[in-house]
Design a protein around this motif. Sequence first.
Motif, PDB file in Angstrom:
ATOM      1  N   HIS A   1      10.053  27.656 -39.650  1.00 49.53           N
ATOM      2  CA  HIS A   1       9.296  27.287 -38.450  1.00 49.53           C
ATOM      3  C   HIS A   1      10.145  26.427 -37.524  1.00 49.53           C
ATOM      4  CE1 HIS A   1       8.509  23.074 -39.838  1.00 49.53           C
ATOM      5  NE2 HIS A   1       8.655  23.636 -41.022  1.00 49.53           N
ATOM      6  N   LEU A   2       9.759  26.407 -36.235  1.00 47.92           N
ATOM      7  CA  LEU A   2      10.463  25.636 -35.218  1.00 47.92           C
ATOM      8  C   LEU A   2       9.647  24.471 -34.675  1.00 47.92           C
ATOM      9  CD1 LEU A   2      12.056  28.628 -33.236  1.00 47.92           C
ATOM     10  CD2 LEU A   2      13.265  27.002 -34.722  1.00 47.92           C
TER      11      LEU A   2
ATOM     12  N   ASP B   1      13.928  20.011 -40.425  1.00 46.77           N
ATOM     13  CA  ASP B   1      12.757  20.476 -41.168  1.00 46.77           C
ATOM     14  C   ASP B   1      12.225  21.772 -40.558  1.00 46.77           C
ATOM     15  OD1 ASP B   1      10.253  20.921 -42.262  1.00 46.77           O
ATOM     16  OD2 ASP B   1       9.436  18.969 -41.731  1.00 46.77           O
ATOM     17  N   GLY B   2      12.378  22.878 -41.301  1.00 50.87           N
ATOM     18  CA  GLY B   2      11.952  24.175 -40.796  1.00 50.87           C
ATOM     19  C   GLY B   2      12.989  24.809 -39.897  1.00 50.87           C
ATOM     20  N   ILE B   3      13.550  24.019 -39.012  1.00 52.16           N
ATOM     21  CA  ILE B   3      14.500  24.526 -38.016  1.00 52.16           C
ATOM     22  C   ILE B   3      15.743  25.101 -38.683  1.00 52.16           C
ATOM     23  CG2 ILE B   3      15.972  23.822 -36.083  1.00 52.16           C
ATOM     24  CD1 ILE B   3      13.716  21.610 -35.616  1.00 52.16           C
ATOM     25  N   ALA B   4      16.265  24.394 -39.696  1.00 48.22           N
ATOM     26  CA  ALA B   4      17.459  24.888 -40.393  1.00 48.22           C
ATOM     27  C   ALA B   4      17.201  26.254 -41.021  1.00 48.22           C
ATOM     28  CB  ALA B   4      17.903  23.892 -41.458  1.00 48.22           C
ATOM     29  N   GLY B   5      15.984  26.468 -41.521  1.00 46.49           N
ATOM     30  CA  GLY B   5      15.660  27.754 -42.131  1.00 46.49           C
ATOM     31  C   GLY B   5      15.509  28.875 -41.119  1.00 46.49           C
ATOM     32  N   THR B   6      14.897  28.584 -39.987  1.00 45.80           N
ATOM     33  CA  THR B   6      14.705  29.619 -38.964  1.00 45.80           C
ATOM     34  C   THR B   6      16.031  29.984 -38.312  1.00 45.80           C
ATOM     35  OG1 THR B   6      12.544  28.618 -38.530  1.00 45.80           O
ATOM     36  CG2 THR B   6      13.330  30.236 -36.941  1.00 45.80           C
ATOM     37  N   LEU B   7      16.800  28.970 -37.924  1.00 44.76           N
ATOM     38  CA  LEU B   7      18.090  29.247 -37.299  1.00 44.76           C
ATOM     39  C   LEU B   7      19.110  29.720 -38.332  1.00 44.76           C
ATOM     40  CD1 LEU B   7      18.255  26.349 -34.688  1.00 44.76           C
ATOM     41  CD2 LEU B   7      17.328  28.674 -34.454  1.00 44.76           C
ATOM     42  N   GLY B   8      18.911  29.353 -39.606  1.00 46.97           N
ATOM     43  CA  GLY B   8      19.736  29.907 -40.664  1.00 46.97           C
ATOM     44  C   GLY B   8      19.516  31.407 -40.819  1.00 46.97           C
TER      45      GLY B   8
ATOM     46  N   GLU C   1      13.804  41.177 -41.307  1.00 41.39           N
ATOM     47  CA  GLU C   1      13.079  40.546 -40.210  1.00 41.39           C
ATOM     48  C   GLU C   1      13.188  39.036 -40.346  1.00 41.39           C
ATOM     49  OE1 GLU C   1       9.407  43.728 -39.525  1.00 41.39           O
ATOM     50  OE2 GLU C   1       9.007  41.575 -39.665  1.00 41.39           O
ATOM     51  N   ILE C   2      13.650  38.392 -39.285  1.00 40.69           N
ATOM     52  CA  ILE C   2      13.606  36.933 -39.277  1.00 40.69           C
ATOM     53  C   ILE C   2      12.320  36.515 -38.574  1.00 40.69           C
ATOM     54  CG2 ILE C   2      16.089  36.752 -39.414  1.00 40.69           C
ATOM     55  CD1 ILE C   2      16.227  36.011 -36.549  1.00 40.69           C
ATOM     56  N   VAL C   3      11.733  35.429 -39.063  1.00 44.21           N
ATOM     57  CA  VAL C   3      10.387  35.036 -38.625  1.00 44.21           C
ATOM     58  C   VAL C   3      10.342  33.556 -38.269  1.00 44.21           C
ATOM     59  CG1 VAL C   3       7.917  35.127 -39.150  1.00 44.21           C
ATOM     60  CG2 VAL C   3       9.497  36.675 -40.340  1.00 44.21           C
TER      61      VAL C   3
END
Length: 420
Positions: A86-87, A97-104, A124-126
């Motif tokens: 999540h962003l 928090d969340g951002i590293a996973g989405t942009l990763g 699919e990236i979400v």
Amino acid sequence: MTLAASVRADFPRFWKTIEYSAEIGTGRSGGLSRLALSDADRQMRDLFVTWCRDAGLSVTIDRVGNIHARRAGRDDTLPPVLVGSHLDTQENGGRFDGIAGTLGALELVRSLNDAGHITRRPIEIVNWTNEEGARFSPPMTASGCFAGAYEVDWVHARQDDDGITFGEALRSIGYLGDAAPGGRAIDSYFELHIEQGPVLDAGNVQVGVVTHGFRSHGYLVEFHGETAHTGPWPMERRRNALIAAARLLVAVDDIGWEYAQTGGKGTGARLVAWPNKAGILSDWAQAVCDVRHDDPATAAIMASRVEAAIDAAAARTGCTATTLDRWDWGGKIFDDALVAEIRRTASHLGYSHRDLPSQAGHDAYFLARICPTAMIFTPCRGGITHNNNENAGRADLEPGLNVLLHSVVARADLEDDSIS
């Protein structure tokens, strides 16, 4: 066609996206205050969508604002492997928090583009909407809707403190999509996340292999009483909803302390009241609280004690209590095969790793209800999170990012269709 073991994510490029993100919705020094469906969230979403399209991905927005960016597979009829997070952030949130996973996840597909590797299954990236629940309760609202836990209309009706509904906010920022959330076959889901705890950092461990989640039980409780003057009104006739909610939250905190030695936690997270002014008793209040424990049976006992505390708070203050919403998640929810693949990949890439549970809630918890799911943790400095001092650097994030890349590709290239 296999991905060479030497392929690594382009960390400087990934870090540049983190730095761009850190400029949108700034809060306290070094942190972010990018609440879900705010103007800052819109700006970040717009940039993320641009990045996804520039990477050759087709972008779809669903009816609760989830952003799906699809990279076609060699057999594009197969269910996709989902990767994301999540962003949105807390009001005093951090940059990772969340951002590293989405942009990763975005860096993952960019790295595959660089390598010229097309996976067998689509990827699919979400970006999941309102993971934090800081503006609209409960948290993980849109991933829950995708997994069938919530109806779209129910999600749209959630209100923030100003009475703005989730649906209205989606429309106002231009992210009320047409696609139905979920309702289709998903091969698997991967989520990279900072640990949000001190274990990896303290142990100088590069990668956390998440085996399960703490069992958590959360409550949104409403109390009704009666306004009266704080001076002459007799104590025995008072029905102060503010005090009822406060008694509940203190009781939940006490429950947490009783189980703290075995890792249990009880949290009074939020209290709002009306009129909430000097000189008058409040006739309405809401409280948000939760309890959690690694042992599901113990967590259930803690939850039963919270429910007793709700009744006791109402009885002691002469108020009525209504549990408006209740949520629970966690337990042994992650897929054994995916967890084993993450362990294998970390070892193969030469990174130190250890098994550990997730103590926080994540979108992965809902995805685990509908498809094989796994999480990868990276260290964060001192375990500080939901705080503007949340911090991580290259040594913290790069190993997990590379494990995500190779674990996802291993799954997306798997030839055995019986797993889907």
